[in-house]
Design a protein around this motif. Structure first.
Motif, PDB file in Angstrom:
ATOM      1  N   TYR A 126       0.837  -1.196   0.000  1.00  0.00           N
ATOM      2  CA  TYR A 126       0.000   0.000   0.000  1.00  0.00           C
ATOM      3  C   TYR A 126       0.876   1.252   0.000  1.00  0.00           C
ATOM      4  N   THR A 178      -3.006   8.056  -2.568  1.00  0.00           N
ATOM      5  CA  THR A 178      -2.439   7.094  -3.507  1.00  0.00           C
ATOM      6  C   THR A 178      -3.021   7.337  -4.893  1.00  0.00           C
ATOM      7  N   ALA A 185      -6.912   2.670  -5.443  1.00  0.00           N
ATOM      8  CA  ALA A 185      -8.122   2.704  -4.608  1.00  0.00           C
ATOM      9  C   ALA A 185      -9.003   3.868  -5.009  1.00  0.00           C
ATOM     10  N   ASP A 228     -11.308   5.217  -2.638  1.00  0.00           N
ATOM     11  CA  ASP A 228     -11.305   6.045  -1.432  1.00  0.00           C
ATOM     12  C   ASP A 228      -9.855   6.242  -1.015  1.00  0.00           C
ATOM     13  N   ARG A 229      -9.346   7.451  -1.247  1.00  0.00           N
ATOM     14  CA  ARG A 229      -7.920   7.689  -1.048  1.00  0.00           C
ATOM     15  C   ARG A 229      -7.623   8.695   0.066  1.00  0.00           C
ATOM     16  N   TYR A 239      -8.139   2.799   2.603  1.00  0.00           N
ATOM     17  CA  TYR A 239      -6.904   2.406   1.923  1.00  0.00           C
ATOM     18  C   TYR A 239      -5.857   1.894   2.907  1.00  0.00           C
TER      19      TYR A 239
END
Length: 200
Positions: free
Chosen positions: A136, A162, A167, A169-170, A194
């Protein structure tokens, strides 16, 4: 007593004092550096760039472990259930050492959960580490980070943490509080979808 013997003794005394002075000076310098580092982390709420640096380091504590396992030349990897577990070097080879490493940035309860989410195997009392199922990468910079002091502590919000390809939802939020003993900041909570698999 011969003059040359007296001179040798006096020279030895001065050399000893000089050496002691050098040691004292070195010890003072090390204490000052240590104090400066502590103060810097204690004053995390005064400069956003310091909080950004702190959080970037915090989000990379796993990398320290994976890199150490990859680079460790002592011990042989073992295979189990289709996974390869690599031995960790001495500085990370126990649960307590890993949790302590995480707790440099994260609260103790969070550090323990983070350890529990690693894929580990204990062999002869030493921790072996398998590669992660997912990584991640987190982008934390001044331009995507806001900081706010609250009654609970310091809330730092990172938007666009990110790439959209990683993703939808960041947004990630961190609550930083002061440790009661050390008065240094630590991350008490991290919210946002995330990367949460590492903390649940």
């Amino acid at each position: 007593m011969k003059k040359w013997l007296v001179l040798v003794m006096v020279a030895a005394l001065f050399a000893g004092c000089g050496n002691k002075d050098q040691k004292d000076e070195k010890a003072k310098t090390q204490q000052t550096k240590k104090k400066q580092q502590t103060v810097a982390v204690q004053k995390l709420d005064e400069r956003k760039s310091d909080a950004v640096l702190f959080l970037n380091r915090a989000e990379r504590v796993w990398d320290d472990l994976y890199y150490a396992a990859m680079n460790n030349t002592k011990g042989k990897p073992i295979r189990d259930d289709g996974l390869t577990y690599r031995p960790l070097p001495a500085r990370y080879d126990s649960r307590e050492k890993i949790v302590s490493h995480f707790a440099r940035f994260w609260s103790r309860p969070m550090a323990e959960r983070m350890y529990d989410n690693l894929r580990t195997k204990v062999v002869n009392g030493k921790v072996y580490l398998a590669e992660p199922t997912a990584t991640y990468p987190v982008l934390i910079a001044n331009n995507n980070t806001t900081m706010k002091k609250t009654a609970d502590g310091l809330v730092v919000t990172v938007t666009e943490a990110t790439s959209p390809s990683f993703a939808s939802d960041r947004t990630v939020r961190y609550l930083l509080v002061r440790d009661q003993k050390t008065k240094r900041y630590e991350i008490k909570s991290r919210t946002g979808a995330y990367g949460m698999e590492q903390f649940d």
